[in-house]
Design an enzyme around this catalytic site. Structure first.
Site, short mmCIF file in Angstrom:
data_model
loop_
_atom_site.label_atom_id
_atom_site.label_comp_id
_atom_site.label_asym_id
_atom_site.label_seq_id
_atom_site.Cartn_x
_atom_site.Cartn_y
_atom_site.Cartn_z
N GLY A 135 24.33 21.40 21.37
CA GLY A 135 23.98 22.80 21.56
C GLY A 135 23.09 23.28 20.43
O GLY A 135 22.85 22.56 19.44
N PHE A 136 22.62 24.48 20.56
CA PHE A 136 21.65 25.06 19.62
C PHE A 136 22.22 25.10 18.19
O PHE A 136 21.68 24.51 17.25
CB PHE A 136 21.31 26.46 20.14
CG PHE A 136 20.42 27.28 19.28
CD1 PHE A 136 19.38 26.72 18.56
CD2 PHE A 136 20.61 28.67 19.20
CE1 PHE A 136 18.54 27.51 17.77
CE2 PHE A 136 19.79 29.46 18.43
CZ PHE A 136 18.76 28.88 17.71
N ILE A 137 23.38 25.74 18.04
CA ILE A 137 23.96 25.89 16.69
C ILE A 137 24.59 24.57 16.24
O ILE A 137 24.50 24.19 15.07
CB ILE A 137 24.99 27.04 16.68
CG1 ILE A 137 24.29 28.36 17.03
CG2 ILE A 137 25.69 27.15 15.34
CD1 ILE A 137 25.23 29.53 17.30
N LYS A 170 36.71 34.17 24.23
CA LYS A 170 36.59 33.97 22.78
C LYS A 170 37.77 34.62 22.04
O LYS A 170 38.28 34.09 21.07
CB LYS A 170 35.26 34.54 22.28
CG LYS A 170 34.08 33.66 22.64
CD LYS A 170 34.12 32.39 21.81
CE LYS A 170 33.00 31.45 22.13
NZ LYS A 170 33.03 30.22 21.33
N TYR A 206 33.34 36.15 29.07
CA TYR A 206 32.97 35.37 27.88
C TYR A 206 33.69 35.90 26.65
O TYR A 206 34.35 35.14 25.92
CB TYR A 206 31.45 35.43 27.69
CG TYR A 206 31.00 34.94 26.32
CD1 TYR A 206 31.19 33.62 25.94
CD2 TYR A 206 30.37 35.81 25.42
CE1 TYR A 206 30.78 33.17 24.68
CE2 TYR A 206 29.95 35.37 24.18
CZ TYR A 206 30.16 34.04 23.80
OH TYR A 206 29.75 33.61 22.57
#
Ligand code: NAD
Length: 322
Positions: free
Chosen positions: A10-12, A155, A151
């Site tokens: 993923g991006f991070i 979390k 979402y």
């Protein structure tokens, strides 16, 4: 240290793994390469990581407890950095089940494996989306009990389950609430990369709302650095990682891209989405104090680096579905 990083393609995850490796750590990364967004971007990031000797890729799902048990019995991890998640806000209204499965159950699976292997340190990615409806700048102590999207709810579930393991088993947990992360090889479902691509191609930009909504944009390298800093002994702490300055409106972001690309945007206005927040803005005093962290890359510099990366990689980025 040997660190398990979930969501490594993923991006991070990709930037965090790169930085951990550069600092001399061994990283085992797991990712399920789901097709929520164009998988070619995940494969590109994973290829970058696979060039490094101290990186090992496991293609798999954190929802798969059997696989995780096997992984934990074959490695000794000093810490787990859980970045794997379904991360899009709007798509969580269409398919809420996968959000609970990956973000909440997946976190529970990791916590259980950590408990059985006596691994105490967890860094968990959470989100500014939890602050919907609160006064800005958002402070970690605000009550965040009314998430406005599946979402955000998923979390919150991961945060509180981690608290339970801290309470019961003495886990040391750093929860990081990230604020709109952007940068090179960013997510094609988020506005920075898709707007750059659309403006460059002359494709109309789909803009939800009038563009006055604003975000506390945070550059990905700052986020990766903050994530690694959070490997300290924290007991149980929730920490904002955000730009911390006055938020930037989406209209201003579009103008910035127009200037950097030398092209004019064509805008297709769509109604503002109920699951979206109008503004986000982090109070980052706690990150400064506990992690000695503050962003080093300002909005203009970060967006310039993002556009430069796009232009350098345009030969394959132009083929991506955004
Ligand atoms: N990017 C942001 O602005 C932002 C803001 C707040 C929070 N976050 C959180 O940061 C974390 C990383 O986000 P990102 O922007 O890099 O998103 P991303 O979608 O690029 O990365 C998540 C990665 O996790 C993988 N993944 C998803 N479910 C999985 C599962 N069940 N098993 C294994 N791998 C799985 C995906 O394939 C993906 O590569 C996420 O937890 C996200 O919720 C991101």
């Amino acid at each position: 240290m040997t660190i398990l990083v979930t969501g490594c393609a993923g991006f991070i995850g990709w930037r965090t793994c790169s930085m951990l490796i550069a600092q001399g750590h061994r990283v085992v990364g797991i990712d399920n390469f789901n097709t929520y967004y164009d998988i070619r971007l995940k494969l590109w990031r994973a290829e970058e990581l696979k060039k490094r000797d101290s990186f090992q890729l496991v293609e798999g799902d954190i929802e798969n407890l059997g696989l995780l048990n096997y992984l934990f019995s074959n490695h000794h991890f000093d810490a787990v950095v859980n970045l794997a998640a379904r991360a899009g806000v709007r798509y969580s209204m269409e398919n809420p089940h996968v959000y609970l499965n990956s973000n909440a159950d997946g976190t529970l699976n990791l916590l259980e494996c950590m408990r059985k292997s006596d691994i105490k340190k967890l860094v968990l990615a959470s989100t500014s989306s939890l602050y919907a409806g609160q006064e800005m700048p958002f402070l970690e102590t605000l009550p965040v009990n009314q998430p406005i999207s599946p979402y955000a709810a998923s979390k919150k579930a991961a945060e509180v389950m981690s608290y339970t393991y801290h309470h019961l088993y003495g886990f040391d947990v750093s929860i990081l609430r990230y604020f709109t992360v952007y940068g090179p090889a960013g997510r094609p479902d988020m506005s920075p990369l898709r707007f750059i691509k659309w403006i460059d191609e002359g494709t109309p930009i789909t803009l939800y709302g009038d563009g006055s909504q604003s975000r506390d944009f945070t550059y990905v390298d700052d986020i990766a650095r903050g994530t690694i800093s959070a490997l300290i002994d924290a007991d149980y702490e929730i920490i904002n990682l955000g730009g911390g300055n006055n938020p930037v409106s989406i209209s201003r972001m579009i103008t910035t891209f127009e200037e950097l690309l030398g092209k004019k945007a064509v805008i297709d206005h769509q109604p503002f989405n109920k699951s979206d927040m109008m503004h986000t803005w982090a109070n980052i005093d706690k990150a400064k104090k506990l992690l000695d962290w503050e962003p080093q890359i300002d909005f203009e510099t970060g967006m310039q680096k993002t556009v430069e990366w796009y232009l350098e990689n345009k030969n394959w980025i132009s083929k991506l579905d955004v």
